[in-house]
Design a protein around this motif. Structure first.
Motif, PDB file in Angstrom:
ATOM      1  N   LEU A 154      -3.148  10.117  -2.797  1.00  0.00           N
ATOM      2  CA  LEU A 154      -4.542   9.688  -2.700  1.00  0.00           C
ATOM      3  C   LEU A 154      -4.799   8.888  -1.425  1.00  0.00           C
ATOM      4  N   PHE A 155      -3.834   8.059  -1.046  1.00  0.00           N
ATOM      5  CA  PHE A 155      -4.037   7.232   0.145  1.00  0.00           C
ATOM      6  C   PHE A 155      -4.141   8.089   1.412  1.00  0.00           C
ATOM      7  N   THR A 156      -3.494   9.232   1.388  1.00  0.00           N
ATOM      8  CA  THR A 156      -3.508  10.103   2.574  1.00  0.00           C
ATOM      9  C   THR A 156      -4.512  11.245   2.448  1.00  0.00           C
ATOM     10  N   VAL A 157      -5.470  11.104   1.523  1.00  0.00           N
ATOM     11  CA  VAL A 157      -6.480  12.158   1.351  1.00  0.00           C
ATOM     12  C   VAL A 157      -7.198  12.481   2.658  1.00  0.00           C
ATOM     13  N   TRP A 181     -11.184   7.739  -3.175  1.00  0.00           N
ATOM     14  CA  TRP A 181      -9.817   8.224  -3.438  1.00  0.00           C
ATOM     15  C   TRP A 181      -8.783   7.452  -2.609  1.00  0.00           C
ATOM     16  N   THR A 182      -9.133   7.137  -1.384  1.00  0.00           N
ATOM     17  CA  THR A 182      -8.211   6.362  -0.546  1.00  0.00           C
ATOM     18  C   THR A 182      -7.990   4.972  -1.128  1.00  0.00           C
ATOM     19  N   ALA A 186      -4.542   3.309  -2.394  1.00  0.00           N
ATOM     20  CA  ALA A 186      -4.051   2.011  -1.923  1.00  0.00           C
ATOM     21  C   ALA A 186      -3.739   1.084  -3.090  1.00  0.00           C
ATOM     22  N   LEU A 187      -4.605   1.105  -4.114  1.00  0.00           N
ATOM     23  CA  LEU A 187      -4.355   0.276  -5.295  1.00  0.00           C
ATOM     24  C   LEU A 187      -3.067   0.697  -6.003  1.00  0.00           C
ATOM     25  N   ALA A 188      -2.890   2.020  -6.129  1.00  0.00           N
ATOM     26  CA  ALA A 188      -1.668   2.512  -6.776  1.00  0.00           C
ATOM     27  C   ALA A 188      -0.427   2.113  -5.985  1.00  0.00           C
ATOM     28  N   LEU A 189      -0.495   2.223  -4.658  1.00  0.00           N
ATOM     29  CA  LEU A 189       0.658   1.823  -3.845  1.00  0.00           C
ATOM     30  C   LEU A 189       0.888   0.318  -3.894  1.00  0.00           C
TER      31      LEU A 189
END
Length: 441
Positions: A154-157, A181-182, A186-189
């Motif tokens: 998602l961060f690299t969408v 989505w980005t 970022a939140l997930a990472l």
């Protein structure tokens, strides 16, 4: 005859490193990721091997000769897996899990050792770990690596969706959606490291609970051992008191009575028959020397002064010189152990050499006493007929009680035909009551 190298064995009573406290620092992120990445594949192997072998061995138990050896092999494999997992937790997470003690003391027969393992809670907890690790690691692996993978995707969408027709994808057709989505990525990472470390701590807690030493059971076993050895020491002290009374009454006291009678008769004949008085005085002199010798031997049996003054080397040299069986002595205990431990080591060698002279038919014996770190190692070897059994009610049981009272371990290897090896390990600097008041050989 030669001794093996004086390397410390793993005694039942060795002190293990303490387990990591619940409030210990979290593991490093790289260590936690490595631990979780390996867990799933290791768990599959542990589950398949353990469950298959355990089911097969239990199913073959009615066929005694097949089920029993396979069950022993299963337990051996499980202990190996447990040791590997404790090492993995130590290497990757910094979690030190103390290994449980052996289910049976060294030298126990195969069937008794297997029976002890069947009754051992620690053994079955290790089996439970091999079975429980698979579902736990599946859940941990799925959550952690899904979070890392989804977050990275998602961060690299914006990067990978640039090569696509975004207008054809409703979820990516507007700029705010790309930003959302980005942000989710970022939140997930951002959450992934904490989740990874928590998951690693959960798995390490499972390992600590099922692979570590049961402190309560260990304390109960320790209390039971101390109660048993205290009773043995009390009984040994009473037996020693009776022996001293018997030796004084039958030996030195009779000599002194005879000495007094000889002196009285000599005094009565001193004026009338000087020659007879002289003979009686000679007899009294001989009786006095014999009484002194018996008192000296009695005192040596209690606690030789040379042991206190000059240590184990000098005291055991005297014992070896008096032994009817030739003895080769090798003593190196610098720095000197605690006095109580010296006494236990001394009487262990005295008792062992007495047994060699009385029962073994040996041509020679060898004594090795070494200080190996915090432990004192005592070995007595002979080339006799063998067959010594501590469970047969011999003096070896009393000797084992004396060593256990000093928080040590005693093992005896004596196959029929020999040779016999008696090995005692003692805490060199332990503070224990002086066991020289215990049972004599």
């Amino acid at each position: 005859m030669s001794f093996p190298s004086a390397s410390p064995a793993a005694p039942a009573t060795a002190t293990a490193a303490p387990a990591a406290a619940p409030g210990a620092p979290r593991p490093t992120l790289l260590g936690a990721l490595s631990y979780l990445a390996l867990s799933l594949w290791i768990a599959i192997v542990l589950f398949v091997v353990t469950v298959t072998m355990l089911a097969l061995s239990l199913g073959l138990l009615p066929a005694f000769l097949l089920g029993v050896p396979l069950l022993a092999v299963t337990f051996w494999c499980v202990r190996g897996f447990a040791a590997m997992e404790r090492g993995r937790a130590r290497a990757l997470l910094g979690v030190d899990i103390p290994a449980p003690g052996p289910a049976a003391p060294p030298g126990t027969s195969f069937l008794r050792r297997l029976g002890a393992q069947l009754r051992s809670g620690a053994q079955w907890r290790q089996v439970a770990y091999c079975a429980a690790l698979l579902p736990v690691s599946c859940l941990s692996f799925s959550i952690v690596f899904s979070l890392w993978g989804t977050g990275a995707a998602l961060f690299t969408v914006p990067a990978w969706s640039a090569r696509m027709d975004r207008d054809a994808l409703p979820l990516l057709d507007e700029a705010w959606k790309l930003g959302a989505w980005t942000a989710c990525g970022a939140l997930a990472l951002a959450l992934a490291p904490a989740v990874t470390q928590v998951a690693a701590l959960v798995e390490s807690s499972l390992a600590r609970a099922l692979l570590g030493r049961d402190e309560r059971a260990a304390l109960q076993a320790r209390v039971g051992t101390l109660t048993e050895t205290r009773a043995e020491v009390v009984a040994a002290a009473d037996a020693e008191r009776k022996r001293i009374e018997r030796d004084l009454h039958d030996g030195a006291q009779q000599r002194l009575v005879s000495l007094a009678m000889s002196l009285g008769r000599a005094r009565g004949k001193l004026e009338d028959d000087p020659q007879a008085a002289s003979r009686l005085l000679d007899e009294a002199h001989v009786e006095a020397k014999q009484a002194l010798a018996e008192l000296r031997d009695l005192a040596r049996g209690l606690h030789p002064s040379v042991l206190t003054d000059r240590g184990l080397d000098a005291a055991l040299s005297s014992v070896a010189a008096r032994s009817p069986v030739p003895v080769r002595l090798d003593v190196d205990v610098s720095p000197r152990p605690a006095p109580a431990v010296e006494a236990v080591a001394y009487f262990t060698v005295v008792e062992a050499l007495a047994n060699v002279a009385k029962h073994s038919g040996a041509r020679e014996a060898a004594v090795l006493v070494r200080r190996v770190g915090p432990r004192l190692l005592v070995e007595v070897r002979d080339d006799g007929r063998g067959g010594a059994d501590p469970d047969a009610g011999s003096g070896l049981r009393g000797l084992a009680g004396r060593v256990a009272a000093a928080d040590g371990t005693l093992t005896v290897s004596s196959p029929l035909g020999g040779p016999t090896l008696l090995r005692a390990e003692l805490p060199a600097d332990a503070t224990t009551p002086d066991p020289s008041r215990g049972a004599s050989a």
